[in-house]
Write a protein that holds these residues in place. Structure first.
Motif, PDB file in Angstrom:
ATOM      1  N   ASN A 169      18.543  40.580  17.506  1.00 30.97           N
ATOM      2  CA  ASN A 169      18.334  39.978  18.955  1.00 30.97           C
ATOM      3  C   ASN A 169      17.077  39.250  18.950  1.00 30.97           C
ATOM      4  OD1 ASN A 169      17.341  42.575  18.696  1.00 30.97           O
ATOM      5  ND2 ASN A 169      17.375  42.876  20.801  1.00 30.97           N
ATOM      6  N   ARG A 170      15.954  39.661  18.208  1.00 28.32           N
ATOM      7  CA  ARG A 170      14.905  39.134  18.352  1.00 28.32           C
ATOM      8  C   ARG A 170      14.737  37.881  17.378  1.00 28.32           C
ATOM      9  NH1 ARG A 170      10.921  44.508  18.708  1.00 28.32           N
ATOM     10  NH2 ARG A 170      11.660  45.538  20.332  1.00 28.32           N
ATOM     11  N   SER A 171      15.589  37.358  16.816  1.00 24.00           N
ATOM     12  CA  SER A 171      15.749  36.177  16.038  1.00 24.00           C
ATOM     13  C   SER A 171      15.137  36.376  14.575  1.00 24.00           C
ATOM     14  CB  SER A 171      15.024  35.114  16.695  1.00 24.00           C
ATOM     15  OG  SER A 171      15.793  34.692  17.700  1.00 24.00           O
ATOM     16  N   SER A 222      22.684  41.157  16.042  1.00 21.67           N
ATOM     17  CA  SER A 222      23.258  40.167  16.966  1.00 21.67           C
ATOM     18  C   SER A 222      24.205  39.323  16.516  1.00 21.67           C
ATOM     19  CB  SER A 222      21.943  39.729  17.839  1.00 21.67           C
ATOM     20  OG  SER A 222      22.467  38.778  18.582  1.00 21.67           O
ATOM     21  N   GLU A 251      15.074  46.606  18.449  1.00 23.57           N
ATOM     22  CA  GLU A 251      15.735  45.316  17.812  1.00 23.57           C
ATOM     23  C   GLU A 251      16.956  45.594  16.987  1.00 23.57           C
ATOM     24  OE1 GLU A 251      12.636  43.487  15.281  1.00 23.57           O
ATOM     25  OE2 GLU A 251      14.030  41.718  14.811  1.00 23.57           O
TER      26      GLU A 251
END
Lengths: 208, 208
Positions: free
Chosen positions: A80-82, A58, A55
């Motif tokens: 990237n995993r919000s 991003s 993770e």
């Protein structure tokens, strides 16, 4: 080169020597303060989830959720995993870049064929992050502190000297336990042709 | 919903059904043509080195080397290892996005709380790319074909309907052996609220 003393005290800060990089843990709730002690210098920042380094910070998720490419106090930096990774708590500059990747051997060959090749922020980050199990291919776009990349109306980019003055800083609060990568930038264009150190401090008890 | 027939023949193309995605190999020198058969639809494109999928398309490296965020005919799309992956050979639209990440369950919850959650382009790409050894965390920002994301002078982003008309297309030449991920976008804002298919064809002998 004789450099002026910084305009404000940074005696408690760690120093990142010119054209080098470091990595360190940053616990949730703690605040990372990154200082440009002499002004007009760039620092590439990476962030990974300390408990699962797949993770990572991003730019695309951040642009999505913040609905802007101009990130400053109040903005969050997303993974990237919000998930929110960092919140910008304070920012005396207000101008950073999240479009471009860390300078590297390849970018030195491309942009500075007349200069010696340097491993750049990318090489510095790769070495500093390796002990955390982070491989070079896991290095995404960095959040480039103080980097000044104006986007023209036609979409073209320009790498201009930072507008940061001596002693300017940014403070970022960790929203999860993180591994941070941080550099004093090695590229000519991003800092107006001069290589300078970056200072940073970790505030473990400050209200963000 | 009754949709008009496309304005031009796409009978030799493969169809990506609305709100789905596919993955397939694309050999060096071959050309991928992606068609918006009914207009105003988005297709998220990912690219990986077929021989080492840790090398992936990178918006930051592309912005670096192309010196613009406005990518069209003549532009190259670069990898995280600073290699050209695709060259845009032809482009009848001239408006694409490389800032934002594929829509996902998390973005649906964030942006469309009043709508049912959908796994989005991200979920579709993750499933389609899994057989190639590509894990969800290896999905970077996609090159979002036909997606229209104006950047205001203050840096704020807007997701506007695409300007693509029925039959508009883009052709991309592979500069290395690739694995491609490609979708018909699932998000409301990116296609003006309608979900439509995307067509694509692989030209194995065409001059790019």
């Amino acid at each position: 080169m004789s450099l002026p003393r910084p305009a404000r005290s940074v005696t408690t800060a760690n120093e990142i020597s010119p054209r080098t990089g470091v990595a360190f843990p940053l616990r949730r709730g703690h605040v990372l303060k990154v200082i440009d002690p002499f002004g007009v210098q760039v620092s590439d920042l990476l962030a990974y989830n300390a408990h699962d380094v797949r993770e990572a910070i991003s730019n695309g998720r951040t642009f999505d959720y913040e609905e802007t490419i101009a990130l400053t106090a109040g903005s969050r930096l997303w993974s990237n995993r919000s998930n929110p990774m960092l919140t910008i708590a304070e920012d005396t500059v207000g101008r950073h870049d999240f479009l471009l990747t860390p300078c590297s051997e390849a970018t030195f060959r491309h942009f500075y064929p007349e200069h010696p090749v340097h491993r750049g922020c990318f090489g510095n980050l790769a070495e500093a992050l390796a002990p955390y199990g982070i491989e070079p291919d896991m290095i995404p776009c960095a959040f480039n502190l103080f980097m000044n990349v104006p986007v023209a109306p036609d979409g073209t980019l320009q790498v201009a000297p930072p507008i940061s003055k001596p002693g300017d800083y940014i403070r970022l609060r960790a929203e999860m336990d993180l591994v941070i990568g941080l550099t004093a930038c090695s590229a000519y264009a991003s800092n107006g042709g001069s290589f300078k150190p970056i200072h940073y401090a970790i505030e473990t008890d400050s209200p963000a």
